[in-house]
Design an enzyme around this catalytic site. Sequence first.
Site, mmCIF file in Angstrom:
data_model
loop_
_atom_site.group_PDB
_atom_site.id
_atom_site.type_symbol
_atom_site.label_atom_id
_atom_site.label_comp_id
_atom_site.label_asym_id
_atom_site.label_seq_id
_atom_site.Cartn_x
_atom_site.Cartn_y
_atom_site.Cartn_z
ATOM 1 C CG MET A 93 6.048 0.980 -1.439
ATOM 2 S SD MET A 93 5.529 2.249 -2.361
ATOM 3 C CE MET A 93 6.831 2.977 -3.293
ATOM 4 C CD GLU A 97 2.172 -2.439 -5.654
ATOM 5 O OE1 GLU A 97 3.087 -1.464 -5.586
ATOM 6 O OE2 GLU A 97 1.093 -1.949 -5.244
HETATM 7 N N1 TRP Z 1 2.905 3.051 -5.086
HETATM 8 C C1 TRP Z 1 1.959 2.275 -4.129
HETATM 9 C C2 TRP Z 1 1.053 1.761 -5.144
HETATM 10 O O1 TRP Z 1 1.355 1.565 -6.256
HETATM 11 C C3 TRP Z 1 1.158 3.280 -3.173
HETATM 12 C C4 TRP Z 1 1.452 3.267 -1.915
HETATM 13 C C5 TRP Z 1 1.840 2.290 -1.119
HETATM 14 C C6 TRP Z 1 1.536 4.491 -1.246
HETATM 15 N N2 TRP Z 1 1.931 2.721 0.151
HETATM 16 C C7 TRP Z 1 1.743 4.355 0.372
HETATM 17 C C8 TRP Z 1 1.048 5.920 -1.400
HETATM 18 C C9 TRP Z 1 1.728 5.174 1.312
HETATM 19 C C10 TRP Z 1 1.219 6.882 -0.215
HETATM 20 C C11 TRP Z 1 1.663 6.353 0.929
HETATM 21 O O2 TRP Z 1 0.067 1.169 -5.024
HETATM 22 ZN ZN ZN Z 2 1.012 1.850 -7.801
#
Ligand code: TRP
Ligand code: ZN
Length: 896
Positions: A276, A311
């Site tokens: 994330m 990320e």
């Molecule tokens: N934005 C994250 C990525 O780019 C995706 C993500 C990570 C996510 N943890 C999450 C989406 C939990 C939904 C729920 O990979």
């Molecule tokens: Zn992403």
Amino acid sequence: MRPDTPPKNPTRLANYQPYDFIIDAVALDFDLDPESTTVTSTLNVRRREGVDPQAPLVLDGEEISLVSIRLDDNPLAPDRYQLDENTLTIKDLPNKFTLHIVNTCSPATNTSLSGLYVSNDMFCTQCEAEGFRRITYYPDRPDVMSVFTVRIDADKKRYPVLLSNGNPGETGETTKTGETKDGKHFAIWHDPHPKPAYLFALVAGDLACVEDHFVTRSGKQIPLRVFVQHKNKDRCDFTLDALKRSMKWEEDVYGLEYDLDVFMIVAVDHFNMGAMENKGLNIFNSAYVLASPDTATDADYEIIEAIVAHEYFHNWSGNRVTLRDWFQLCLKEGFTVFRDQEFSADMRSRSVQRIKDVRRLWASQFPEDAGPLAHPPRPDHFYTIDNFYTTTVYEKGAEVVRMLKTLLGEDVFLKSCDQYFERHDGEAATIEDFAKVMEDISGRDLTLFRNWWTRPGTPHVTVSEGTLGPEGGTVELKQETSTTTAGIDAEPRHIPVGYALVGASTGDVRGTGLIELTEASQTIEIKPDTPADDGSNEPLIVSWLTDFSAPVVLSSNQSLDDRLTLAAHDPDPFNRWSVVDGLWRDLCQTAAGYNRGIDEEEALNGLCAALDRSVLAALDALEGTRGVQGAIDASFVAQLLAAPSASDLTRGLDGFDPAAIVDGRSKIRRVTAERIGGTLLSAYERLTSDAPYEPSAEASGQRGLKNAALGLLVEAGRADLAEAQGLSSRNMTDEAAAAAILATSEHPDAVPAREKVLGAFYDKWKDDALVVNKWLGWNAQQPDANALSHVQRLAEHKSFDIKTPNKVRALFGVFSNANLKGFNAEDGEGYRFIAEQISRVDSLNAQLAARMTSAFEPWPRLKQPLRSLAQNALASILDREPSTNLKEMVERLLKE
Ligand code: TRP
Ligand code: ZN
């Protein structure tokens, strides 16, 4: 009743309204306690101009307890607010005010891994998409952006490391009022960049910090810190290296620099996804951080590099320019996947990267688009946004951006990206904003192109000719889209179709070009770039869809001879691979009883000749140059040797028989291996080396070719080679390759070897959770009739834990997605078991349970009675009080 009662109506894009208030600043104080953490939030709020002065302030809140509210320093009377299950509504507010909200939440009992939770005695957060509302009352939507200041108070011994977004501020051992507090300490973090709540992060724990630094091109030195459990501190070097290369690439290619004083990555064992992009504080699933030669494979190194880059790149595509609403998800995800794919292509082999990206698209996105879950990259309604983190949003979203680059040309495309980041910096943008910038800079009309974002389904393109006369000729191209949910598309799309002309007898390249298909049917003149000046009158073979220039299914009639000429001479390496892949595909499906209109013997001869020649050429290149070029060839040839996966071979088939597909595939692999066994063995021996492990593209390409050869040799009866390799390797790549090959092989000799190698592997690695996950996956993949009982036994094994998503994916995910015979057992027990496990997981982690249902995606295409058995197992989930997330998925899957 479940806490998350299903909402009656979906959220709709058409109903978007900006938020009524602006939050200029937010201060969050956390008093961390696993059982009950107290959060004090101070919001500086202004009513947006033009908004009705009577409009109340509506805040989201889920599974948290309100303690108190003060408005501008006065307690708020109970009649001024209303607290419902998921909202806190405050009435009669002035135009500008400060709100203090105190609430509690319970991290230790939070198994959803969304919001604030505890993993191995460490506090961490996951707020995307709608997890911040599980921490405090707040407008939890991406277009509300604010400047965050965070203070964390916690027990100093138990939680020595306290982290949040942005730049570090004051730390100390006193309370807010100044007195020393027993055993507690605090840290303050300030993030100067306004951000939406989904990018908030907090971490507290007893963690080791591995540090490096990066000097930006404007000369600023940025400390880079990776935080892991102490036992893992020797497994972070590669992550730091990948991070530095990502930061450099982002500057070199996009001209974008890092924008805070420190960049941090934290590894956690309990995580729903890969990682994330929280501002300045990325949180990663530990599987995508930790690597050492003895515990991680080449594939692990490669995916760590890609996720670290992904990320990091979000810092601009996602954070600096964020999303107006969740319908725009693919604006950040599709774009960022495209960017990480390009990064990986520059770090390794561009053509092999493209092959891997397209393999993934074919294996997961094409089936999604052809099944009950089909949706556009930009959907127009949803019940639970968590269910839209799909391969269509990510991988198809990336293909859409790639097509823009192809249509605009790299220079104009990059210039448009520059302009996009400049024009929308600090804003919450839409896909329309992105398209508009591309139009403004290129001067092109992208009206039709926009259909790629707004329509579901994979377009089918038919070309009338696969071969032209010596002077070229006329080709008719037709496009149509049909999906189970969308029917036939009325309006065409803008499809870039690359092509090359190859002389049918000489193999000479006689021209290349790009056709822009914008109508349902188009007739195009194709001429060679150069006349056949040597007087040769050879026909010209058209190699279509250069580098997979569009995510479509293209059909053309090409003779086997012409295909084999392309396999040898196509100027585009991707298409050289794709011709060979097509031969594997036709042969495996033919062997499974489907008529592909080929002569099996001739096609097999052609495939074997192409493979044999390619392996020998790779070996020659290694002998000759020992340089990067030779190694790249090795990784490319490894791709040629890898037949499409069994599940990919079911693509496009109706009423299919999974067992027949598996058997057809294994027959063709065995026959191929027997025919070219001599060459495979010399490659295996030549490439076996005692050199110390090195994760470079070159070394990994050579291991890839060696292990691809080994996989085929085992089918030809050489399980002994894999057994020896599995028991003696000194790096995880070779050790795991041998184990995986034996675990999935259908050859009878593989069975005893498998038992020995998997047994030894477990004994060696039983204390290393990440490595044991590989072992769980191989067990789940075993092709024998008892696969289900193995999985059932392992579900009770001490190495399994239903609260750890990586383990759930390794055991249940691999079984249901990659063990076609086991999951699709004739008695339907595989379906029933997985459906029950999905319900079990659902009571702990609804997001994970909902994602597990994708294993059932092919059910409408299965032969009977499997089709009904799968359908019934799915439907049974609805009888067990599913969460909103799970219910939405099951209902969409069952909708015919
Ligand atoms: N934005 C994250 C990525 O780019 C995706 C993500 C990570 C996510 N943890 C999450 C989406 C939990 C939904 C729920 O990979
Ligand atoms: Zn992403």
